[in-house]
Write a protein that holds these residues in place. Structure first.
Motif, PDB file in Angstrom:
ATOM      1  N   ALA A  44      -7.620   2.953 -12.303  1.00  0.00           N
ATOM      2  CA  ALA A  44      -7.007   4.069 -11.343  1.00  0.00           C
ATOM      3  C   ALA A  44      -7.819   4.317 -10.142  1.00  0.00           C
ATOM      4  N   PRO A  45      -9.111   4.433 -10.126  1.00  0.00           N
ATOM      5  CA  PRO A  45      -9.463   4.373  -8.363  1.00  0.00           C
ATOM      6  C   PRO A  45      -8.842   3.234  -7.934  1.00  0.00           C
ATOM      7  N   ILE A  46      -8.772   2.356  -8.830  1.00  0.00           N
ATOM      8  CA  ILE A  46      -8.971   0.883  -7.855  1.00  0.00           C
ATOM      9  C   ILE A  46      -7.182   1.335  -7.199  1.00  0.00           C
ATOM     10  N   GLY A  47      -5.993   1.466  -7.986  1.00  0.00           N
ATOM     11  CA  GLY A  47      -4.530   2.316  -7.731  1.00  0.00           C
ATOM     12  C   GLY A  47      -4.588   3.109  -6.888  1.00  0.00           C
ATOM     13  N   GLY A  48      -6.335   4.659  -6.310  1.00  0.00           N
ATOM     14  CA  GLY A  48      -6.266   5.480  -5.920  1.00  0.00           C
ATOM     15  C   GLY A  48      -6.497   4.793  -4.345  1.00  0.00           C
ATOM     16  N   ALA A  49      -6.856   4.010  -4.416  1.00  0.00           N
ATOM     17  CA  ALA A  49      -7.260   3.454  -2.964  1.00  0.00           C
ATOM     18  C   ALA A  49      -6.290   2.513  -2.440  1.00  0.00           C
ATOM     19  N   ILE A  50      -5.094   1.997  -3.048  1.00  0.00           N
ATOM     20  CA  ILE A  50      -4.869   1.722  -2.910  1.00  0.00           C
ATOM     21  C   ILE A  50      -3.610   2.001  -1.677  1.00  0.00           C
ATOM     22  N   ALA A  51      -3.591   3.563  -2.662  1.00  0.00           N
ATOM     23  CA  ALA A  51      -2.407   4.233  -2.291  1.00  0.00           C
ATOM     24  C   ALA A  51      -2.609   4.954  -0.730  1.00  0.00           C
ATOM     25  N   GLU A  52      -3.754   4.858  -1.544  1.00  0.00           N
ATOM     26  CA  GLU A  52      -4.199   5.264   0.600  1.00  0.00           C
ATOM     27  C   GLU A  52      -4.309   4.682   1.841  1.00  0.00           C
ATOM     28  N   LEU A  53      -4.667   3.302   1.331  1.00  0.00           N
ATOM     29  CA  LEU A  53      -4.654   2.150   2.190  1.00  0.00           C
ATOM     30  C   LEU A  53      -2.662   1.745   2.348  1.00  0.00           C
ATOM     31  N   VAL A  54      -2.335   1.815   1.614  1.00  0.00           N
ATOM     32  CA  VAL A  54      -0.809   1.318   2.374  1.00  0.00           C
ATOM     33  C   VAL A  54      -0.123   2.685   2.089  1.00  0.00           C
ATOM     34  N   SER A  55       0.341   3.672   2.527  1.00  0.00           N
ATOM     35  CA  SER A  55       0.422   4.622   2.374  1.00  0.00           C
ATOM     36  C   SER A  55       1.953   4.468   3.441  1.00  0.00           C
ATOM     37  N   ASP A  56       1.447   4.212   4.161  1.00  0.00           N
ATOM     38  CA  ASP A  56       2.164   4.441   5.840  1.00  0.00           C
ATOM     39  C   ASP A  56       2.341   2.898   6.627  1.00  0.00           C
ATOM     40  N   TRP A  57       2.242   1.736   5.127  1.00  0.00           N
ATOM     41  CA  TRP A  57       1.882   0.331   6.099  1.00  0.00           C
ATOM     42  C   TRP A  57       3.760   0.404   6.894  1.00  0.00           C
ATOM     43  N   PRO A  58       3.171  -0.678   7.390  1.00  0.00           N
ATOM     44  CA  PRO A  58       4.195  -0.898   8.846  1.00  0.00           C
ATOM     45  C   PRO A  58       4.667  -2.608   8.639  1.00  0.00           C
ATOM     46  N   GLY A  59       5.845  -2.461   8.038  1.00  0.00           N
ATOM     47  CA  GLY A  59       6.694  -3.701   7.867  1.00  0.00           C
ATOM     48  C   GLY A  59       5.559  -4.008   6.304  1.00  0.00           C
ATOM     49  N   GLU A  60       5.783  -5.671   6.373  1.00  0.00           N
ATOM     50  CA  GLU A  60       5.498  -6.455   4.976  1.00  0.00           C
ATOM     51  C   GLU A  60       4.503  -6.600   4.739  1.00  0.00           C
ATOM     52  N   LEU A  61       4.485  -6.223   3.376  1.00  0.00           N
ATOM     53  CA  LEU A  61       2.732  -6.037   2.687  1.00  0.00           C
ATOM     54  C   LEU A  61       2.861  -6.882   2.223  1.00  0.00           C
ATOM     55  N   ARG A  62       1.444  -7.964   2.373  1.00  0.00           N
ATOM     56  CA  ARG A  62       1.237  -8.981   1.958  1.00  0.00           C
ATOM     57  C   ARG A  62      -0.051  -8.690   0.667  1.00  0.00           C
ATOM     58  N   ILE A  63      -0.712  -8.988  -0.402  1.00  0.00           N
ATOM     59  CA  ILE A  63      -1.843  -8.367  -0.714  1.00  0.00           C
ATOM     60  C   ILE A  63      -3.272  -9.733  -1.459  1.00  0.00           C
ATOM     61  N   GLY A  64      -3.663  -9.745  -1.272  1.00  0.00           N
ATOM     62  CA  GLY A  64      -4.557 -11.111  -1.630  1.00  0.00           C
ATOM     63  C   GLY A  64      -5.992 -10.915  -2.637  1.00  0.00           C
ATOM     64  N   ILE A  65      -5.903 -10.755  -3.960  1.00  0.00           N
ATOM     65  CA  ILE A  65      -7.502 -10.380  -5.207  1.00  0.00           C
ATOM     66  C   ILE A  65      -7.865 -11.144  -5.075  1.00  0.00           C
ATOM     67  N   GLY A  66      -9.053 -11.026  -5.079  1.00  0.00           N
ATOM     68  CA  GLY A  66     -10.623 -12.142  -5.492  1.00  0.00           C
ATOM     69  C   GLY A  66     -10.994 -10.679  -6.437  1.00  0.00           C
ATOM     70  N   SER A  67     -11.300 -11.601  -7.381  1.00  0.00           N
ATOM     71  CA  SER A  67     -11.909 -11.343  -9.089  1.00  0.00           C
ATOM     72  C   SER A  67     -12.683 -12.235  -9.420  1.00  0.00           C
ATOM     73  N   ALA A  68     -13.560 -11.107 -10.103  1.00  0.00           N
ATOM     74  CA  ALA A  68     -14.738 -11.517 -10.896  1.00  0.00           C
ATOM     75  C   ALA A  68     -13.695 -12.632 -12.412  1.00  0.00           C
TER      76      ALA A  68
END
Length: 308
Positions: A44-68
């Motif tokens: 839930a807080p990860i999704g909230g942070a994503i929303a804050e960062l991409v809500s007004d994203w200009p153009g194509e959105l590319r995402i990279g995830i590094g995980s334990a």
């Protein structure tokens, strides 16, 4: 290469998210705790942070995830040892859904790698490995993780778990590891293991940081404990270098921040074990980036080959 990407770095205590441009500059960042809760409560807080960062994203959105890890890159799932509620958790799907909901359009790509590979890729792109074509990147902290770039390409293996140096056995008669194997590098070289060995030897240390300070002060027992741990780590490093035929290993993580008290015995033992002709000049470097995992996730989204 995209103008900017979203990078996500998932760890056992925190999750860092950032908007990163093509030069590696962090344009915006959020950090949320990794909760000890149910699977969706953790996200839930990860999704909230994503929303804050991409809500007004200009153009194509590319995402990279590094995980334990372990991770399952083929199915976009993770089962981190240190996040008990996430077993085969569909992190790629959940991140994609959160980004789609917040931005109003589907991300062009969402890629997943293990944290060791993210650290390796970050150091290759902008850190201590930026002058080489092939290298191993490692983190030594509460665990021992690794990843590799070979001939300018990230090498992740079939499922995304290649170069997991921490669970390489260096003692087939050793104690049982949590992974089910015996004598793994982690049992001897990770921070909590070093501290536990020190306490068994009579030193009242709470963690590896206190242990390395005692070693810097010249305590003979502390120096012996660290030497033993670095001998184990050196065996794991040299074995990986023999397998992969690389000239450089970049070491990061909390334990590595102790400096010479760690690197001096480690390099001495690496030289002792690196006897095959093609690894005799194996170089161990200290990581340069404090956020290598996050930048590695960004590099993944930008495109992991020929990033310089």
């Amino acid at each position: 290469m995209a103008e900017r990407v979203l990078a996500v770095d998932i760890g056992g205590t925190k999750v860092a998210l950032a908007v990163v441009d093509a030069t590696g500059r962090v344009m915006a960042e959020r950090v949320v705790p990794t909760l000890q809760a149910g699977a969706e409560e953790i996200f839930a807080p990860i999704g909230g942070a994503i929303a804050e960062l991409v809500s007004d994203w200009p153009g194509e959105l590319r995402i990279g995830i590094g995980s334990a890890g372990p991770i399952d890159s083929r199915n976009g799932a993770v089962s981190p040892v240190n996040i008990g509620a996430w077993r085969n958790y569909p992190i790629v799907e959940r991140v994609r859904d959160a980004a789609r909901w917040a931005s109003g359009h589907d991300p062009a790509t969402v890629k997943l790698i293990g944290d060791g590979h993210a650290i390796a890729l970050g150091e290759y792109w902008l850190g201590a490995g930026r002058d080489v074509e092939s290298m191993i990147g490692m983190v030594v902290s509460t665990g021992v993780g690794g990843g590799a770039v070979i001939n300018n390409e990230l090498f992740t293996g079939t499922t995304g778990n290649a170069v997991h140096i921490g669970h390489t056995s260096i003692n087939f008669l050793g104690e049982l590891c949590v992974c089910g194997n015996r004598g793994c590098v982690e049992l001897y070289a990770r921070g909590p293991a070093l501290a536990a060995t020190a306490r068994d030897r009579g030193l009242g240390v709470a963690d590896a940081k206190e242990l390395t300070q005692l070693a810097r002060d010249g305590d003979p027992v502390a120096l012996e404990v660290i030497d033993q741990g670095m001998r184990a780590l050196a065996q794991g490093i040299v074995s990986a270098a023999v397998y992969l035929d690389v000239p450089v290993v970049v070491l990061g993580g909390g334990v590595s921040k102790a400096g010479a008290v760690i690197f001096d015995p480690l390099r001495r033992h690496v030289a002792e074990y690196a006897v095959l002709s093609y690894v005799t000049d194996l170089e161990v470097r200290r990581a340069e980036l404090d956020n290598a995992g996050l930048l590695g996730a960004a590099a993944l989204a930008h495109g992991e080959v020929e990033l310089r």
